[in-house]
Design a protein around this motif. Structure first.
Motif, PDB file in Angstrom:
ATOM      1  N   ILE A   1       0.861  -1.190   0.000  1.00 38.94           N
ATOM      2  CA  ILE A   1       0.000   0.000   0.000  1.00 38.94           C
ATOM      3  C   ILE A   1       0.894   1.236   0.000  1.00 38.94           C
ATOM      4  CG2 ILE A   1      -1.716   1.322   1.288  1.00 38.94           C
ATOM      5  CD1 ILE A   1      -2.752  -1.314   2.418  1.00 38.94           C
ATOM      6  N   LYS A   2       0.737   2.060  -1.015  1.00 42.22           N
ATOM      7  CA  LYS A   2       1.584   3.245  -1.160  1.00 42.22           C
ATOM      8  C   LYS A   2       0.878   4.529  -0.735  1.00 42.22           C
ATOM      9  CE  LYS A   2       4.645   0.487  -2.799  1.00 42.22           C
ATOM     10  NZ  LYS A   2       5.755   0.036  -1.901  1.00 42.22           N
ATOM     11  N   SER A   3      -0.446   4.535  -0.736  1.00 37.17           N
ATOM     12  CA  SER A   3      -1.217   5.723  -0.338  1.00 37.17           C
ATOM     13  C   SER A   3      -2.674   5.318  -0.239  1.00 37.17           C
ATOM     14  CB  SER A   3      -1.032   6.862  -1.344  1.00 37.17           C
ATOM     15  OG  SER A   3      -1.472   6.459  -2.641  1.00 37.17           O
TER      16      SER A   3
ATOM     17  N   HIS B   1     -10.007   3.596   0.327  1.00 38.43           N
ATOM     18  CA  HIS B   1      -9.340   2.411  -0.227  1.00 38.43           C
ATOM     19  C   HIS B   1      -7.846   2.669  -0.373  1.00 38.43           C
ATOM     20  CE1 HIS B   1      -8.500   3.948  -4.288  1.00 38.43           C
ATOM     21  NE2 HIS B   1      -9.692   4.515  -4.258  1.00 38.43           N
ATOM     22  N   PRO B   2      -7.053   1.620  -0.291  1.00 39.10           N
ATOM     23  CA  PRO B   2      -5.614   1.782  -0.495  1.00 39.10           C
ATOM     24  C   PRO B   2      -5.289   1.880  -1.973  1.00 39.10           C
ATOM     25  CG  PRO B   2      -6.111  -0.514  -0.124  1.00 39.10           C
ATOM     26  CD  PRO B   2      -7.420   0.229   0.009  1.00 39.10           C
ATOM     27  N   ASN B   3      -4.096   2.323  -2.267  1.00 38.72           N
ATOM     28  CA  ASN B   3      -3.588   2.336  -3.637  1.00 38.72           C
ATOM     29  C   ASN B   3      -2.438   1.340  -3.732  1.00 38.72           C
ATOM     30  OD1 ASN B   3      -5.285   4.400  -4.787  1.00 38.72           O
ATOM     31  ND2 ASN B   3      -4.116   5.902  -3.625  1.00 38.72           N
ATOM     32  N   THR B   4      -2.692   0.245  -4.472  1.00 30.49           N
ATOM     33  CA  THR B   4      -1.674  -0.745  -4.772  1.00 30.49           C
ATOM     34  C   THR B   4      -1.575  -0.857  -6.291  1.00 30.49           C
ATOM     35  OG1 THR B   4      -3.133  -2.690  -4.866  1.00 30.49           O
ATOM     36  CG2 THR B   4      -2.403  -1.969  -2.673  1.00 30.49           C
ATOM     37  N   ASP B   5      -0.949  -1.926  -6.763  1.00 24.89           N
ATOM     38  CA  ASP B   5      -0.855  -2.127  -8.208  1.00 24.89           C
ATOM     39  C   ASP B   5      -2.095  -2.820  -8.772  1.00 24.89           C
ATOM     40  OD1 ASP B   5      -0.523  -4.614  -7.119  1.00 24.89           O
ATOM     41  OD2 ASP B   5       1.268  -5.138  -8.282  1.00 24.89           O
ATOM     42  N   ASP B   6      -3.145  -2.980  -7.960  1.00 20.27           N
ATOM     43  CA  ASP B   6      -4.361  -3.675  -8.382  1.00 20.27           C
ATOM     44  C   ASP B   6      -5.571  -2.796  -8.026  1.00 20.27           C
ATOM     45  OD1 ASP B   6      -6.431  -5.362  -8.995  1.00 20.27           O
ATOM     46  OD2 ASP B   6      -5.687  -7.069  -7.846  1.00 20.27           O
ATOM     47  N   PRO B   7      -5.913  -1.810  -8.859  1.00 16.39           N
ATOM     48  CA  PRO B   7      -6.994  -0.876  -8.513  1.00 16.39           C
ATOM     49  C   PRO B   7      -8.354  -1.539  -8.356  1.00 16.39           C
ATOM     50  CG  PRO B   7      -6.277  -0.565 -10.777  1.00 16.39           C
ATOM     51  CD  PRO B   7      -5.285  -1.472 -10.146  1.00 16.39           C
TER      52      PRO B   7
ATOM     53  N   LYS C   1       1.891  -0.793 -19.643  1.00 20.01           N
ATOM     54  CA  LYS C   1       3.293  -0.424 -19.809  1.00 20.01           C
ATOM     55  C   LYS C   1       3.438   1.098 -19.911  1.00 20.01           C
ATOM     56  CE  LYS C   1       4.985  -4.641 -22.056  1.00 20.01           C
ATOM     57  NZ  LYS C   1       5.680  -5.192 -23.251  1.00 20.01           N
ATOM     58  N   GLY C   2       4.458   1.595 -19.301  1.00 21.15           N
ATOM     59  CA  GLY C   2       4.704   3.023 -19.327  1.00 21.15           C
ATOM     60  C   GLY C   2       3.929   3.808 -18.301  1.00 21.15           C
ATOM     61  N   GLN C   3       3.042   3.158 -17.542  1.00 25.97           N
ATOM     62  CA  GLN C   3       2.273   3.831 -16.500  1.00 25.97           C
ATOM     63  C   GLN C   3       2.840   3.482 -15.126  1.00 25.97           C
ATOM     64  OE1 GLN C   3      -1.675   2.328 -17.247  1.00 25.97           O
ATOM     65  NE2 GLN C   3      -2.175   4.016 -18.635  1.00 25.97           N
ATOM     66  N   PRO C   4       2.705   4.388 -14.162  1.00 24.43           N
ATOM     67  CA  PRO C   4       3.183   4.060 -12.808  1.00 24.43           C
ATOM     68  C   PRO C   4       2.478   2.819 -12.270  1.00 24.43           C
ATOM     69  CG  PRO C   4       2.653   6.399 -13.009  1.00 24.43           C
ATOM     70  CD  PRO C   4       2.147   5.735 -14.248  1.00 24.43           C
ATOM     71  N   ALA C   5       3.209   1.978 -11.569  1.00 25.02           N
ATOM     72  CA  ALA C   5       2.628   0.756 -11.018  1.00 25.02           C
ATOM     73  C   ALA C   5       1.527   1.070 -10.018  1.00 25.02           C
ATOM     74  CB  ALA C   5       3.708  -0.100 -10.365  1.00 25.02           C
ATOM     75  N   VAL C   6       1.666   2.185  -9.301  1.00 24.66           N
ATOM     76  CA  VAL C   6       0.675   2.610  -8.313  1.00 24.66           C
ATOM     77  C   VAL C   6       0.386   4.092  -8.542  1.00 24.66           C
ATOM     78  CG1 VAL C   6       0.105   2.793  -5.867  1.00 24.66           C
ATOM     79  CG2 VAL C   6       1.565   0.918  -6.657  1.00 24.66           C
ATOM     80  N   GLU C   7      -0.885   4.464  -8.452  1.00 25.49           N
ATOM     81  CA  GLU C   7      -1.260   5.862  -8.649  1.00 25.49           C
ATOM     82  C   GLU C   7      -0.531   6.760  -7.657  1.00 25.49           C
ATOM     83  OE1 GLU C   7      -5.303   8.655  -8.706  1.00 25.49           O
ATOM     84  OE2 GLU C   7      -5.440   6.474  -8.836  1.00 25.49           O
ATOM     85  N   GLN C   8      -0.006   7.853  -8.163  1.00 23.98           N
ATOM     86  CA  GLN C   8       0.776   8.769  -7.345  1.00 23.98           C
ATOM     87  C   GLN C   8      -0.117   9.824  -6.686  1.00 23.98           C
ATOM     88  OE1 GLN C   8       4.347   8.251  -7.127  1.00 23.98           O
ATOM     89  NE2 GLN C   8       3.499   6.379  -8.031  1.00 23.98           N
ATOM     90  N   ILE C   9       0.314  10.310  -5.529  1.00 23.15           N
ATOM     91  CA  ILE C   9      -0.389  11.347  -4.791  1.00 23.15           C
ATOM     92  C   ILE C   9       0.441  12.624  -4.812  1.00 23.15           C
ATOM     93  CG2 ILE C   9      -1.239  12.067  -2.523  1.00 23.15           C
ATOM     94  CD1 ILE C   9      -2.955   9.955  -3.825  1.00 23.15           C
ATOM     95  N   TYR C  10      -0.162  13.735  -5.234  1.00 25.38           N
ATOM     96  CA  TYR C  10       0.523  15.023  -5.277  1.00 25.38           C
ATOM     97  C   TYR C  10      -0.299  16.034  -4.458  1.00 25.38           C
ATOM     98  CZ  TYR C  10       2.887  12.784  -9.219  1.00 25.38           C
ATOM     99  OH  TYR C  10       3.599  11.902 -10.017  1.00 25.38           O
TER     100      TYR C  10
END
Length: 246
Positions: free
Chosen positions: A117-119, A193-199, A226-235
């Motif tokens: 879980i990244k965010s 919900h958490p943000n992982t590589d499986d939305p 491909k070419g997309q971040p593995a996990v959605e980023q938070i800014y």
């Protein structure tokens, strides 16, 4: 007297309707059901015929002797021919559907690490009756937390079936934001919900609900390509001026 208390056909007397209701009540009473269950089919058949006869009498009273009465409750009209699915499908065995939860089949050999879980996202749902509550909760959140606040979605967007807005926050904020939302939900439904590589799993199987749950349409949700971040980023884009109440 309301319209639902009056006889449904003007030319049928209340007495006739009472007689018909009595026939059905007798047929469906617990004692008669037990009789049928013990094998009293002849008696049950007589009652059924009596009830059906009463139903036909009502149809004739309503439609007149010259009009054909509608099919009885057990007379189902159908076209000639056979179903492409075959016959006697009530005998078909019930099979276990395939699993759709992640790592369900086969069972995982070890637990998934929580560091996957990244965010987190908090989705606040609202409608035309309580949008003012959503506006107040959005204001309170931005004043107190450094988060990534999304736009207002006044229509269903993505997997969310009602209007909503969301804000994203870091793992470190979880112990504060979750209880804060629990106590300040203003009777709104909130999906966390958490943000992982499986939305898809994030929204369906790893989620927390504040106040109550509602459907989530995760059809078509896939892992990043491909070419997309593995996990959605938070800014983060808010600039809080207050501290959460303690």
């Amino acid at each position: 007297m309301s319209k639902y208390d009056q006889p449904q056909a003007e030319n049928v007397s209340p007495t006739a309707l009472d007689d018909i209701d009595r026939e059905w009540a007798n047929l469906l009473s617990p004692g008669r059901r037990q009789l049928l269950g013990r094998g009293g089919l002849l008696a049950g058949g007589g009652l059924l015929a009596s009830a059906l006869g009463a139903g036909k009498a009502l149809a004739q009273a309503v439609h007149g002797d010259g009009a054909a009465p509608p099919p009885g409750p057990f007379e189902v009209p159908h076209l000639p021919g056979h179903s492409p699915w075959g016959e006697h499908h009530e005998l078909e065995a019930t099979t276990r559907p395939p699993g759709f939860r992640p790592n369900e089949d086969p069972l995982p050999s070890k637990p998934r690490p929580y560091t996957d879980i990244k965010s987190y996202h908090a989705h606040i749902y609202f409608n035309e009756d309580n949008y003012q509550k959503a506006a107040l909760l959005r204001k309170w959140s931005a004043e107190r937390f450094r988060v990534e606040m999304g736009h207002w979605n006044t229509k269903p967007v993505g997997p969310h079936v009602t209007p909503s807005f969301y804000f994203g926050f870091s793992n470190e904020q979880l112990p504060v934001i979750v209880p804060w939302l629990q106590l300040n939900n203003l009777d709104l439904t909130i999906l966390i919900h958490p943000n992982t590589d499986d939305p898809r799993s994030d929204h369906l199987y790893y989620a927390l609900w504040v106040n109550r749950a509602q459907p989530v349409n995760a059809f078509g949700m896939k892992k990043p390509g491909k070419g997309q971040p593995a996990v959605e980023q938070i800014y983060p884009n808010t600039h809080p001026t207050l501290k959460p109440e303690v």
